[in-house]
Enzyme design. Structure first.
Site, PDB file in Angstrom:
ATOM      1  N   ARG A  67     -71.635  26.540  -3.563  1.00  0.00           N
ATOM      2  CA  ARG A  67     -72.288  27.527  -4.422  1.00  0.00           C
ATOM      3  C   ARG A  67     -71.280  28.212  -5.329  1.00  0.00           C
ATOM      4  NH1 ARG A  67     -74.343  33.267  -3.084  1.00  0.00           N
ATOM      5  NH2 ARG A  67     -75.862  33.670  -4.735  1.00  0.00           N
ATOM      6  N   HIS A  71     -71.366  28.469  -9.454  1.00  0.00           N
ATOM      7  CA  HIS A  71     -71.350  29.733 -10.195  1.00  0.00           C
ATOM      8  C   HIS A  71     -70.136  29.833 -11.100  1.00  0.00           C
ATOM      9  CE1 HIS A  71     -74.549  32.311  -8.036  1.00  0.00           C
ATOM     10  NE2 HIS A  71     -74.762  31.042  -7.739  1.00  0.00           N
ATOM     11  N   ASP A  72     -69.032  29.239 -10.705  1.00  0.00           N
ATOM     12  CA  ASP A  72     -67.855  29.240 -11.563  1.00  0.00           C
ATOM     13  C   ASP A  72     -68.094  28.416 -12.818  1.00  0.00           C
ATOM     14  OD1 ASP A  72     -65.088  29.683 -12.294  1.00  0.00           O
ATOM     15  OD2 ASP A  72     -64.711  27.612 -11.704  1.00  0.00           O
ATOM     16  N   ASP A  79     -63.176  27.057 -14.597  1.00  0.00           N
ATOM     17  CA  ASP A  79     -61.823  27.579 -14.826  1.00  0.00           C
ATOM     18  C   ASP A  79     -61.390  28.577 -13.763  1.00  0.00           C
ATOM     19  OD1 ASP A  79     -63.466  29.704 -15.416  1.00  0.00           O
ATOM     20  OD2 ASP A  79     -62.415  30.272 -17.266  1.00  0.00           O
ATOM     21  N   ASN A  99     -73.630  37.232  -8.251  1.00  0.00           N
ATOM     22  CA  ASN A  99     -72.465  36.773  -7.488  1.00  0.00           C
ATOM     23  C   ASN A  99     -72.098  37.678  -6.312  1.00  0.00           C
ATOM     24  OD1 ASN A  99     -72.097  34.558  -9.176  1.00  0.00           O
ATOM     25  ND2 ASN A  99     -70.684  35.640 -10.531  1.00  0.00           N
ATOM     26  N   PRO A 167     -77.934  30.088 -13.211  1.00  0.00           N
ATOM     27  CA  PRO A 167     -79.370  29.877 -12.978  1.00  0.00           C
ATOM     28  C   PRO A 167     -79.892  30.835 -11.911  1.00  0.00           C
ATOM     29  CG  PRO A 167     -78.211  27.789 -13.073  1.00  0.00           C
ATOM     30  CD  PRO A 167     -77.152  28.849 -13.043  1.00  0.00           C
ATOM     31  N   HIS A 197     -79.433  22.898  -2.574  1.00  0.00           N
ATOM     32  CA  HIS A 197     -80.172  23.797  -1.685  1.00  0.00           C
ATOM     33  C   HIS A 197     -80.510  23.129  -0.362  1.00  0.00           C
ATOM     34  CE1 HIS A 197     -81.676  26.392  -5.315  1.00  0.00           C
ATOM     35  NE2 HIS A 197     -80.391  26.543  -5.058  1.00  0.00           N
TER      36      HIS A 197
END
Length: 330
Positions: A67, A71-72, A79, A99, A167, A197
């Site tokens: 996850r 998210h990165d 990065d 986050n 998202p 998921h």
């Protein structure tokens, strides 16, 4: 075909078919296999061994590292900006609401420390994050996809850039596709990557509206299996307890497999964004085909390679951080 055989076939397919994927924003130099083979040849094995050692005692960590990589990459590209701490009064990405439940920062720090002992100033946090995501999913099996390396670390992390890029579990299909399209990903990538998921848990607040007040109706979401609604209500009373979590893939939350797509077709997708996949014909067809384990592993791997190339910094761009939480002093 055994799972190991599937992985061997998958890796061979991807190495020869996709290994020259280039970064759309920075076409030269490209990420490549074995980027550290001369400067730090043991780096990838070290990352894998530490990741696997931690997963043995904490199987839930795999979903957290996967996850974090997602998210990165969706904010500023892959990065490692999600790892940076806030500077002065400016909140970093990790401080943004989407986050706040991210975990795995301590483990990434520990891995980085050991890699720095082996090869100081050589291996980026961005590559470590990409490798741990793959290794956590591939725990005790052959690598599910080849991680192309050569990323460098960004030096900017802003909470304000997170909303609208990561998202949301509350998204409908058009919103999801707008986000994915902006990253160079298509509907097939959306369906395949939603398979992430298959592992992990979710806090009740991310789906409780579907149980008690969907779209302000005071009723449950009619697209959610009625029997499943009652099971979820028993675990998540109203109002939602912010610390209570539920398996995203019931009875299979630590096993990375295609069961997610099977329960989705049973109307047991936990998030509104899961259910949204069935509202579009192309996505729904892809969901149905991804019930096949062999195809899911292949397509997920292909999409992870594409995602891993979003906005990467290479060459002289960015830096190789000494610590993943802070940029290097100038």
């Amino acid at each position: 075909m055994s799972r190991n055989s599937i992985f061997v076939f998958l890796v061979s397919l991807l190495v020869f078919g996709v290994a020259e994927v280039c970064n759309a924003k920075q076409p030269q130099p490209k990420l490549k296999m074995n980027f550290y083979v001369t400067k730090c040849p043991e780096a990838e094995v070290l990352v894998r061994n530490i990741t696997w050692s931690k997963l043995k005692t904490n199987p839930a960590l795999g979903a957290k590292l996967l996850r974090m990589h997602f998210h990165d990459c969706f904010v500023r590209g892959c990065d490692a900006s999600v790892l940076l701490d806030a500077v002065d009064n400016t909140q970093a990405e990790k401080d943004a609401r989407p986050n706040l439940t991210l975990q795995g920062f301590v483990e990434i720090d520990e891995i980085k420390t050991e890699v720095e002992k082996l090869c100081p100033g050589v291996v980026s946090c961005a590559d470590i994050l990409s490798l741990t995501a793959r290794d956590s999913v591939s725990f005790q099996f052959k690598p599910m996809w080849p991680v192309l390396t050569g990323r460098r670390d960004g030096n900017t992390s802003l909470a304000s850039e997170t909303n609208g890029n990561v998202p949301s579990p509350f998204s409908n299909f058009s919103t999801l596709m707008n986000v994915f399209d902006s990253k160079g990903l298509d509907v097939n990538d959306l369906a395949a990557l939603s398979g992430g998921h298959s592992i992990g848990v979710a806090h009740c607040g991310t789906f409780s509206a579907r149980l008690y007040n969907f779209n302000g109706t005071g009723e449950a979401d009619p697209s959610l299996n009625a029997a499943y609604v009652e099971i979820l209500k028993a675990q998540c009373p109203n109002p939602a307890n912010p610390v209570t979590t539920v398996e995203m893939d019931p009875q299979s939350s630590v096993s990375f497999d295609s069961n997610y797509f099977k329960i989705l077709l049973q109307k047991k997708g936990l998030f509104q964004s899961d259910a949204a996949l069935l509202t579009n014909l192309r996505a729904a067809i892809r969901v149905a085909t991804l019930q096949n384990s062999k195809l899911f592993y292949i397509k997920f791997a292909e999409s992870m390679l594409k995602m891993g190339n979003i906005g990467v910094l290479t060459g002289d761009d960015g830096e190789i951080r000494k610590q993943c939480r802070v940029v290097n002093s100038k």
